[in-house]
Design a protein around this motif. Structure first.
Motif, PDB file in Angstrom:
ATOM      1  N   ARG A 187       0.834  -1.213   0.000  1.00 27.24           N
ATOM      2  CA  ARG A 187       0.000   0.000   0.000  1.00 27.24           C
ATOM      3  C   ARG A 187       0.864   1.256   0.000  1.00 27.24           C
ATOM      4  N   ARG A 188       1.927   1.239   0.794  1.00 30.88           N
ATOM      5  CA  ARG A 188       2.831   2.388   0.834  1.00 30.88           C
ATOM      6  C   ARG A 188       3.451   2.619  -0.539  1.00 30.88           C
ATOM      7  N   LEU A 189       3.899   1.555  -1.176  1.00 31.24           N
ATOM      8  CA  LEU A 189       4.490   1.669  -2.509  1.00 31.24           C
ATOM      9  C   LEU A 189       3.472   2.155  -3.536  1.00 31.24           C
ATOM     10  N   GLU A 190       2.224   1.746  -3.392  1.00 28.45           N
ATOM     11  CA  GLU A 190       1.184   2.115  -4.346  1.00 28.45           C
ATOM     12  C   GLU A 190       0.805   3.598  -4.271  1.00 28.45           C
ATOM     13  N   ARG A 191       1.206   4.281  -3.232  1.00 33.29           N
ATOM     14  CA  ARG A 191       0.887   5.708  -3.109  1.00 33.29           C
ATOM     15  C   ARG A 191       1.966   6.607  -3.699  1.00 33.29           C
ATOM     16  N   GLN A 192       3.134   6.051  -3.982  1.00 30.84           N
ATOM     17  CA  GLN A 192       4.269   6.861  -4.399  1.00 30.84           C
ATOM     18  C   GLN A 192       4.395   6.935  -5.922  1.00 30.84           C
ATOM     19  N   PRO A 193       4.401   8.147  -6.492  1.00 30.52           N
ATOM     20  CA  PRO A 193       4.671   8.255  -7.934  1.00 30.52           C
ATOM     21  C   PRO A 193       6.132   7.896  -8.226  1.00 30.52           C
ATOM     22  N   HIS A 194       6.363   7.337  -9.404  1.00 26.17           N
ATOM     23  CA  HIS A 194       7.707   6.985  -9.852  1.00 26.17           C
ATOM     24  C   HIS A 194       7.864   7.430 -11.300  1.00 26.17           C
ATOM     25  N   SER A 195       9.100   7.653 -11.703  1.00 27.25           N
ATOM     26  CA  SER A 195       9.377   8.014 -13.091  1.00 27.25           C
ATOM     27  C   SER A 195       9.741   6.766 -13.882  1.00 27.25           C
ATOM     28  N   PHE A 196       9.209   6.689 -15.093  1.00 26.30           N
ATOM     29  CA  PHE A 196       9.479   5.579 -15.993  1.00 26.30           C
ATOM     30  C   PHE A 196       9.862   6.164 -17.337  1.00 26.30           C
ATOM     31  N   GLY A 197      11.132   6.018 -17.698  1.00 32.22           N
ATOM     32  CA  GLY A 197      11.604   6.604 -18.944  1.00 32.22           C
ATOM     33  C   GLY A 197      11.514   8.118 -18.877  1.00 32.22           C
ATOM     34  N   THR A 198      11.096   8.726 -19.971  1.00 38.66           N
ATOM     35  CA  THR A 198      10.983  10.188 -20.037  1.00 38.66           C
ATOM     36  C   THR A 198       9.572  10.670 -19.716  1.00 38.66           C
ATOM     37  N   ALA A 199       8.729   9.775 -19.233  1.00 37.10           N
ATOM     38  CA  ALA A 199       7.322  10.111 -18.985  1.00 37.10           C
ATOM     39  C   ALA A 199       7.117  11.023 -17.786  1.00 37.10           C
ATOM     40  N   GLY A 200       8.119  11.179 -16.951  1.00 45.60           N
ATOM     41  CA  GLY A 200       7.933  11.968 -15.736  1.00 45.60           C
ATOM     42  C   GLY A 200       7.246  11.132 -14.674  1.00 45.60           C
ATOM     43  N   PRO A 201       6.942  11.739 -13.544  1.00 47.20           N
ATOM     44  CA  PRO A 201       6.347  10.968 -12.441  1.00 47.20           C
ATOM     45  C   PRO A 201       4.944  10.476 -12.793  1.00 47.20           C
ATOM     46  N   LEU A 202       4.731   9.177 -12.549  1.00 48.35           N
ATOM     47  CA  LEU A 202       3.429   8.559 -12.784  1.00 48.35           C
ATOM     48  C   LEU A 202       2.981   7.861 -11.509  1.00 48.35           C
ATOM     49  N   THR A 203       1.718   7.981 -11.202  1.00 45.39           N
ATOM     50  CA  THR A 203       1.174   7.254 -10.062  1.00 45.39           C
ATOM     51  C   THR A 203       1.083   5.781 -10.429  1.00 45.39           C
ATOM     52  N   PRO A 204       1.027   4.919  -9.431  1.00 47.07           N
ATOM     53  CA  PRO A 204       0.868   3.494  -9.741  1.00 47.07           C
ATOM     54  C   PRO A 204      -0.368   3.205 -10.603  1.00 47.07           C
ATOM     55  N   SER A 205      -1.482   3.886 -10.353  1.00 39.93           N
ATOM     56  CA  SER A 205      -2.670   3.637 -11.179  1.00 39.93           C
ATOM     57  C   SER A 205      -2.427   4.062 -12.623  1.00 39.93           C
ATOM     58  N   GLU A 206      -1.661   5.117 -12.834  1.00 39.75           N
ATOM     59  CA  GLU A 206      -1.359   5.554 -14.199  1.00 39.75           C
ATOM     60  C   GLU A 206      -0.462   4.542 -14.919  1.00 39.75           C
ATOM     61  N   ILE A 207       0.624   4.106 -14.283  1.00 37.65           N
ATOM     62  CA  ILE A 207       1.526   3.178 -14.968  1.00 37.65           C
ATOM     63  C   ILE A 207       0.876   1.814 -15.153  1.00 37.65           C
ATOM     64  N   HIS A 208       0.009   1.405 -14.233  1.00 32.59           N
ATOM     65  CA  HIS A 208      -0.674   0.123 -14.407  1.00 32.59           C
ATOM     66  C   HIS A 208      -1.735   0.212 -15.506  1.00 32.59           C
ATOM     67  N   THR A 209      -2.256   1.398 -15.739  1.00 39.66           N
ATOM     68  CA  THR A 209      -3.155   1.593 -16.878  1.00 39.66           C
ATOM     69  C   THR A 209      -2.363   1.497 -18.168  1.00 39.66           C
TER      70      THR A 209
END
Length: 151
Positions: A27-49
């Motif tokens: 749950r803690r990890l799922e709340r943290q945005p992360h950067s993937f490539g040049t996309a900038g910070p993405l929330t877990p729901s965004e990257i899983h989409t």
């Protein structure tokens, strides 16, 4: 006999406690945005989409909602955010004027590939800590846990 019952009860409590800790960590990890490539910070729901859309070309909004297990309204909101970040495009379905097809942009495909690489590296690190037998048991347990949670 009492000692054996105590040990079994203690093991059950320890397993339950560890599962609870794992869930809290996830749950803690799922709340943290992360950067993937040049996309900038993405929330877990965004990257899983992005991951659910995948590389295959395009997916219908209704199919995407089913893949993610969320409502079409929630998918619409996620797609709007991803579109603003230039990770996806919407286009009309060629045969159904009511349907919308969602596809990844080049940046979206790059983010998806970077996300897959993060998962691969994590799993490789985990595997390096386990024996072959532990890996087999772990993978079976994860499968069973997934089935249990889908019920």
């Amino acid at each position: 006999m009492d000692k054996k019952m105590y040990t079994q009860s203690d093991n059950n409590h320890s397993g339950s406690r560890n599962l609870g800790r794992l869930i809290m960590q996830l749950r803690r990890l799922e709340r943290q945005p992360h950067s993937f490539g040049t996309a900038g910070p993405l929330t877990p729901s965004e990257i899983h989409t992005v991951e659910a859309i995948g590389f295959e070309g395009g997916v219908l909004m209704s199919e995407l909602a089913g893949r993610l297990g969320i409502t079409k309204g929630a998918v619409t909101q996620l797609i709007a955010r991803l579109e603003a970040k230039e990770l996806v495009t919407r286009s009309p379905h060629p045969n159904d004027s009511r349907a919308i097809v969602i596809s990844l942009t080049e940046t979206g495909r790059e983010a998806n590939a970077a996300h897959e690489e993060v998962h691969r590296r994590f799993y490789d690190q985990l595997r390096s800590q386990l024996s072959e037998q532990e890996i087999e048991i772990f993978e079976r347990c994860i499968e069973k846990l997934n089935v249990f949670l889908q019920q």
